[in-house]
Design a protein around this motif. Structure first.
Motif, mmCIF file in Angstrom:
data_model
loop_
_atom_site.group_PDB
_atom_site.id
_atom_site.type_symbol
_atom_site.label_atom_id
_atom_site.label_comp_id
_atom_site.label_asym_id
_atom_site.label_seq_id
_atom_site.Cartn_x
_atom_site.Cartn_y
_atom_site.Cartn_z
ATOM 1 N N ILE A 147 0.869 -1.191 0.000
ATOM 2 C CA ILE A 147 0.000 0.000 0.000
ATOM 3 C C ILE A 147 0.901 1.234 0.000
ATOM 4 O O ILE A 147 1.886 1.291 0.745
ATOM 5 N N ARG A 176 2.141 4.673 0.948
ATOM 6 C CA ARG A 176 2.066 5.649 2.036
ATOM 7 C C ARG A 176 2.959 6.824 1.634
ATOM 8 O O ARG A 176 4.191 6.714 1.688
ATOM 9 N N GLU A 208 -5.759 -6.471 4.970
ATOM 10 C CA GLU A 208 -5.742 -5.008 4.948
ATOM 11 C C GLU A 208 -5.766 -4.480 3.518
ATOM 12 O O GLU A 208 -6.484 -3.514 3.199
ATOM 13 N N ALA A 209 -4.976 -5.111 2.645
ATOM 14 C CA ALA A 209 -4.898 -4.640 1.261
ATOM 15 C C ALA A 209 -6.246 -4.786 0.552
ATOM 16 O O ALA A 209 -6.700 -3.866 -0.142
ATOM 17 N N ALA A 252 -9.275 -5.036 1.947
ATOM 18 C CA ALA A 252 -10.269 -4.142 2.558
ATOM 19 C C ALA A 252 -10.066 -2.702 2.083
ATOM 20 O O ALA A 252 -11.035 -1.997 1.742
ATOM 21 N N TYR A 253 -8.816 -2.278 2.031
ATOM 22 C CA TYR A 253 -8.514 -0.910 1.595
ATOM 23 C C TYR A 253 -8.902 -0.708 0.125
ATOM 24 O O TYR A 253 -9.516 0.307 -0.239
ATOM 25 N N ARG A 262 -12.714 -0.581 -0.169
ATOM 26 C CA ARG A 262 -13.259 0.637 0.431
ATOM 27 C C ARG A 262 -13.068 1.826 -0.506
ATOM 28 O O ARG A 262 -13.991 2.606 -0.741
ATOM 29 N N ARG A 263 -11.872 1.954 -1.079
ATOM 30 C CA ARG A 263 -11.617 3.085 -1.975
ATOM 31 C C ARG A 263 -12.453 2.984 -3.256
ATOM 32 O O ARG A 263 -12.950 4.000 -3.758
ATOM 33 N N GLU A 265 -15.922 4.066 -2.355
ATOM 34 C CA GLU A 265 -16.004 5.516 -2.129
ATOM 35 C C GLU A 265 -16.070 6.270 -3.464
ATOM 36 O O GLU A 265 -16.870 7.199 -3.623
ATOM 37 N N ASP A 320 -1.492 2.559 -6.069
ATOM 38 C CA ASP A 320 -1.770 2.811 -4.650
ATOM 39 C C ASP A 320 -1.820 1.503 -3.872
ATOM 40 O O ASP A 320 -1.506 1.477 -2.684
ATOM 41 N N VAL A 321 -2.234 0.431 -4.554
ATOM 42 C CA VAL A 321 -2.224 -0.908 -3.968
ATOM 43 C C VAL A 321 -1.630 -1.859 -5.000
ATOM 44 O O VAL A 321 -2.001 -1.820 -6.171
ATOM 45 N N GLU A 342 -15.328 -9.166 -0.269
ATOM 46 C CA GLU A 342 -15.224 -7.966 0.560
ATOM 47 C C GLU A 342 -16.270 -6.930 0.144
ATOM 48 O O GLU A 342 -16.768 -6.162 0.971
#
Length: 981
Positions: free
Chosen positions: A323, A325, A336-337, A339-340, A343-344, A347, A693-694, A741
């Motif tokens: 990810i 940063r 985490e990857a 889910a992130y 989510r993005r 959004e 970004d991922v 997810e």
């Protein structure tokens, strides 16, 4: 079948029915009679070098492999003097080959010398083994040659000369000690050998062996040469006679089976679709072994498929999701990857709408993974913005075929190409881009009189081999094709019966050809009018014509129209629907055909059904439980433009290094920087992934199951050879995690379930199941529900409502040319040894040492004009950008034509020069339309083509192994003659 179709042959007193002209040894091998045979191989045919297949035919001792059956033939295989002749031949073999099986890496149950001696019951040899005076040749990267183990069977020569048709290997029978030689007797590494590996595949023993096997396959073989020699001598002392030696070595071979896995897979490089067994020990890849039943390739391979697998275990493999940063990446856990990422995406969808998200599938991934990628796009997100890299290469060919004949794929099989009386290749460097398929054409031309006409800017290998080579002005193929078609019609040479029965639109099409006169075509293309007339005559006189084309046609602003013109010509001459005919748009990637087939396209569901068709869409809505978008989405070219225009905010790219392979890469990478969110799923931190970004670490083909579809429309299974590298997952599993997810629990347990779903929804694949694709079985779409497939299309008509094809009218306007300032034309394409941008092949040390970098091909006349020599450094400048490269001066290009391979990276990447111009019908970038000016940075230097590159070799063409020269030797006597005395 009536009696006249069979020939009666008596073998050891029993009558057998043979096919007329059948090889006698082939017939014997269908019976219970055993005849030794070492040089014979069904894939190669008779070579007649080893003399072990002695039989008595009508009272005379003969080589069975060198005879064809005849009516009334009486064959004896067991008579005492026949047995004696066979033993004499086997003893001669063992004079040249030392049996030390237990400490030999080839002791894997398939050493044909070992097995033949054991089956024959040979307990000892009459004459001792005689080593040669030659050293081993270990100079090559991929295989080595041991003259002391070579029995001079000539299989390697036969496969090199007449199957691969690279024509590097011969046997010099005139030496005191004959041996296999490369070119005019140079080391392997200095020869024209292209490392296809077929010599090591067909070698019956350990004379030619893959270096990956050495010191790895056996339990006792990882020894220094001196120790190994001591062990061989000890083995021979302990194991007196061959019986005990074979017993011990067979036990050791059985132990090897416990730790060496042999798994069928399908090659992950070009679109030929070679399949083979991969031999692995833990994570080590020992060798690739093609199978005679491999439907696309038989026993053939190329350097990439046989040896280009180092990338799988590369230290560069990603093993943790990343990810971004700030300006750096941070390793995170999968949960985490995922889910992130979801989510993005949610959004952005909520804020800007589903059509602000775009998805790019991978032509390296499986059919099942392509299906899931378009399912994520459509079901999970709700957009048709999904595409794949066929947009970069093959979409125009597909378009041209859908317009005219209704299916966007090869008309037949590679077998059909081999049968064709005339093969035309247009804009295709076939020997380098599709080497195994090219070998089928080269073999048919060399041995069976097939004619080969090549149309290309470059004088590459296929051009040099061609019966006729034509070099048209860039971008004008449509003109000469249409002019030749018009001339055929003007002469009344068209296939009128075929047109009457199977083709619509004739009058409108004929009228559209009026501008394409011979004079106009000669002026536009540079061909003479006589050439065009001769070409028309040759096409009409050939009973069967097949046309292969590739990126030299499709990557132009008129790529779709030129593809259409090819199909029009085939229709006018009746060259569809019968063996040896048809259109062959050669697919570049291993699964670029399947990626489109299974729905990763903005306007089509799986099986090429329109997203705007209400009935089709309803079928998917009911299956997936959602409302689906009604309008076609953006293709990958439109997505990049939309990012710049603020109309696309997120991209998800799988297994595609878009930042190198897309046109105008400065423009493309600038788009990446504007994205709100960017997901890249790949094996490595590619140029594209650097902007993400991922980054999600995926698994290559050897680490998963699934199917690929090759250029012949052939669907083949691949099986998992290795466990996914720790921390990585197959693409289908990652996509399923993303969907879950996002609230869609697909719950696939295995890729077969994904295929079952696709087959239930797409009529084109209705009968495709994993059971029907077991092992080396395959299916060529369309596949009916009962499993019936169509290797040869259009036998019973064309897939339009009335069953008839459609001639498609075209016009022409030259849309590209060089200028006074930008006076040079840059052509580009693949190399044999590197695949595309080289993300996989540069990780092979053996390939990289032979071809370490890209280069710029410059003609001899241009080099002279600009005052440059081999190794010069030049900067090429287009209106879009600039690239630097090292010059090789060659006759492969002429005049102001340059050639730059696609495998350049960094400042030598060819797509620094390309621009945003595209094919007007499909948005395929016009990669082949680049005008540049040249700035000389250094006038000469070190050549970019190393001394050990195969392009510097000197092949020695001949037919087979010239066994007659062996028979003429003073020290040769036919074993059958010896036993008569």
């Amino acid at each position: 079948m009536n009696d006249r179709d069979h020939t009666v042959v008596t073998i050891n007193g029993t009558e057998y029915l043979a096919d007329p002209g059948q090889n006698l040894l082939d017939l014997i091998n269908t019976t219970d009679e055993d005849v030794p045979q070492i040089c014979y191989n069904e894939s190669l045919g008779p070579i007649q070098t080893c003399d072990t297949c002695m039989v008595q035919v009508n009272g005379e001792i003969q080589r069975a492999c060198g005879m064809k059956v005849e009516a009334g033939m009486r064959v004896q295989t067991k008579l005492p003097h026949v047995h004696k002749a066979q033993k004499e031949a086997l003893d001669r073999v063992l004079e040249k080959h030392e049996l030390y099986c237990t400490v030999c890496d080839y002791n894997n149950g398939d050493c044909e010398i070992h097995n033949t001696m054991a089956d024959f019951g040979l307990d000892h040899q009459s004459r001792p083994f005689q080593p040669t005076s030659y050293n081993r040749d270990d100079s090559g990267s991929f295989y080595r040659y041991d003259p002391d183990q070579c029995i001079l069977c000539g299989r390697c020569v036969e496969v090199c000369q007449d199957v691969q048709v690279n024509e590097t290997l011969t046997i010099d029978w005139e030496r005191q000690e004959p041996r296999v030689i490369w070119d005019n007797d140079v080391p392997i590494d200095q020869s024209s050998c292209v490392n296809c590996g077929q010599c090591s595949t067909v070698c019956p023993c350990n004379a030619m062996m893959e270096v990956g096997m050495e010191k790895e396959a056996g339990f006792l073989t990882d020894q220094q040469p001196g120790i190994l020699k001591s062990m061989i001598d000890l083995t021979k002392k302990v194991e007196t006679g061959y019986g005990p030696l074979f017993a011990v070595s067979d036990s050791e071979a059985a132990m090897r089976e416990e730790r060496i896995d042999k798994t069928k897979t399908v090659c992950t490089y070009c679109g030929v679709g070679c399949s083979f067994d991969v031999w692995t020990k833990d994570r080590e890849i020992l060798k690739v072994e093609p199978h005679p039943e491999s439907p696309a390739n038989g026993i053939s391979t190329c350097v990439k498929g046989k040896f280009g697998w180092d990338y799988v275990n590369s230290d560069d493999r990603l093993q943790k999701p990343l990810i971004r940063r700030g300006d750096t990446f941070e390793e995170v856990e999968w949960e985490e990857a995922i889910a992130y990422a979801v989510r993005r995406m949610n959004e952005i969808k909520a804020e800007k709408g589903a059509d602000h998200l775009g998805f790019i599938s991978s032509s390296k991934a499986t059919n099942e993974e392509s299906y899931l990628m378009q399912k994520i796009s459509r079901q999970v997100i709700g957009t048709n913005n999904v595409d794949n890299c066929s947009r970069y290469c093959q979409a125009p060919a597909t378009k041209g075929l859908f317009r005219t004949v209704g299916y966007g794929g090869d008309s037949g099989s590679i077998d059909d190409l081999a049968k064709s009386e005339l093969v035309m290749t247009i804009g295709s460097n076939t020997a380098e881009s599709h080497p195994v398929l090219a070998s089928r054409i080269k073999r048919s031309q060399k041995l069976f009189g097939q004619k080969l006409f090549v149309f290309d800017l470059r004088k590459h290998e296929m051009a040099k081999r061609a019966d006729r080579f034509f070099s048209p002005k860039s971008g004008t193929d449509l003109v000469w094709i249409s002019a030749v078609t018009k001339y055929i019609l003007d002469q009344g040479w068209e296939d009128q019966n075929f047109l009457n029965d199977w083709v619509n639109g004739f009058e409108d099409y004929r009228e559209s050809l009026e501008p394409f006169t011979l004079e106009y075509a000669a002026n536009m293309t540079g061909f003479s009018e006589e050439d065009l007339k001769d070409l028309a005559k040759e096409i009409v006189e050939a009973k069967t014509v097949s046309v292969c084309w590739a990126m030299g046609v499709t990557q132009h602003m008129l790529g779709s129209d030129t593809s259409t013109a090819i199909s029009n010509l085939l229709l006018i001459t009746g060259n569809y629907g019968k063996p040896g005919t048809g259109a062959y748009p050669l697919r570049g990637h291993n699964n670029v055909q399947g990626c489109s087939d299974f729905g990763s396209q903005p306007d089509q569901y799986p099986g090429y059904e329109s997203v705007t068709d209400d009935e089709v869409r309803k079928r998917y809505e009911e299956a997936w439980g959602v409302d689906l978008p009604h309008e076609k989405g953006m293709d990958n070219h439109e997505m990049i433009e939309a990012i710049h225009d603020g109309n696309l905010s997120m991209m998800y790219v799988i297994g595609e290094d878009t930042g190198i392979v897309d046109a105008n890469i400065n423009y493309v990478t600038a788009a990446f920087e504007k994205l709100d969110f960017f997901i890249v799923q790949d094996l490595f931190l590619t140029r594209t992934a650097e902007y993400a970004d991922v980054v999600l670490p995926a698994s290559p083909s050897l680490e998963k199951e699934g199917t690929f579809t090759n250029t012949e429309r052939r669907i083949q299974r691949l099986y998992q050879s290795l466990e996914p590298l720790q921390g990585t997952k197959p693409d289908w599993e990652i996509l399923q995690d993303i969907a879950k997810e996002a609230g869609f629990d697909w719950n696939y347990k295995h890729p077969s379930e994904i295929m079952d779903e696709a087959a239930s929804l797409a009529p084109l694949f209705a009968g495709v199941t994993y059971d029907r694709l077991e092992g080396y079985d395959s299916l060529q779409w369309p596949v009916a529900k009962d499993g019936t497939d169509e290797p040869l299309l259009f036998v019973d008509g064309f897939p339009f409502e009335d069953g008839k094809a459609r001639l498609y009218p075209l016009d022409f306007e030259l849309m590209y040319d060089t200028t006074e300032e930008y006076d040079l034309h840059v052509n580009n394409g693949r190399l044999l040894e590197h695949f595309h941008e080289g993300n996989m092949t540069y990780r092979s040390a053996g390939i990289s040492r032979k071809t370490p970098d890209s280069f710029v091909e410059v003609s001899e006349e241009l080099a002279k004009e600009r005052g440059i020599e081999e190794g010069a450094r030049v900067k090429l400048i287009s209106e879009s950008g600039e690239a630097t490269g090292t010059v090789t001066v060659t006759d492969r290009v002429k005049g102001k034509e340059l050639f730059v391979p696609m495998n350049g990276t960094g400042k030598s990447a060819v797509n620094l020069l390309t621009d945003n111009r595209v094919d007007k019908d499909t948005d395929t970038p016009a990669y082949k339309e680049i005008a540049v000016k040249m700035k000389v940075l250094k006038k000469k230097g070190k050549s970019p083509i190393p001394d050990n590159n195969h392009r510097r070799g000197n092949p020695v063409p001949q037919i087979s192994v010239k066994v007659e020269e062996k028979w003429k030797r003073d020290d040769y006597e036919f074993p059958g003659s010896q036993v008569k005395r």
